[in-house]
Design an enzyme around this catalytic site. Sequence first.
Site, PDB file in Angstrom:
ATOM      1  CE1 TYR A 107       2.958  21.225 -61.643  1.00 24.29           C
ATOM      2  CE2 TYR A 107       3.897  22.635 -63.027  1.00 24.29           C
ATOM      3  CZ  TYR A 107       3.612  21.252 -62.553  1.00 24.29           C
ATOM      4  OH  TYR A 107       3.808  20.133 -63.048  1.00 24.29           O
ATOM      5  CE1 TYR A 146       6.513  24.296 -66.235  1.00 22.28           C
ATOM      6  CE2 TYR A 146       3.873  23.258 -65.964  1.00 22.28           C
ATOM      7  CZ  TYR A 146       5.448  23.218 -65.717  1.00 22.28           C
ATOM      8  OH  TYR A 146       5.883  21.871 -65.315  1.00 22.28           O
TER       9      TYR A 146
HETATM   10 FE   LIG Z   1       5.263  20.255 -64.331  1.00 21.12          FE
END
Ligand SMILES: [Fe+2]
Length: 236
Positions: A107, A146
Amino acid sequence: MTDPAPYNERDWGVHPAYDYGPYASTKLRAPKQALVSIDQTLSEVTGPSFGQDAAPDIDADLTRNSRINGEPLGERIIVTGRVIDENDRPVPNTMVEIWQANACGRYIHDVDQHDAPLDPNFTGAGRCLTDDEGRYTFITIKPGAYPWGNHFNAWRPAHIHFSLFGPGFATRLVTQMYFPGDPLQPIDPIFNGAPSPEAMDALVADFSIDITKPEWALGYEWDIVLRGRNATPMDR
Ligand SMILES: [Fe+2]
């Protein structure tokens, strides 16, 4: 003028518990006392309304809305579906916002220090308004898995975060959409917080060869139900 009709009482049985042990941080933010029902007045059954100019078309194409010097990297996908209410009616003209990791599982956020590259041409944020049939459509990049610190070797399955207002604040929904066939789902505490196999299933999009565009992008379809016993489960 009379107030719009209130919604049926919320069915909490389709949503994750506020305190779900395997999802460690829920313990810190879960209410310590029983919830209190409030009357649904104009403040609850109405919400923000948006004109069509609130979400220009470019905002729904995450492969174009933040380009600097080229195409974002990764697998281009189409994500579409209908927003429907507790009585199976379409919810038109409602704001749908999404955010997600890039193809590498990263992100753009100071807190995200995962050792995976950022993509200068992808912010992972988009929005659109539903059409008259309640349909939303996004073009984006398939997000990567992730790691996160919930427990040893914890990895999030690929997912896209969704936020919807619906017609009133009582229909507000923040949740996550998942992809079919992801081996991380059975061991993900957030996905497994959904209280039943049906509730988990409601969080997984269907692959669609009809939505898939030849030579261009795979298509996924995910309908979202605001409230009612078939409600799409909330995030915790
Ligand atoms: Fe997320």
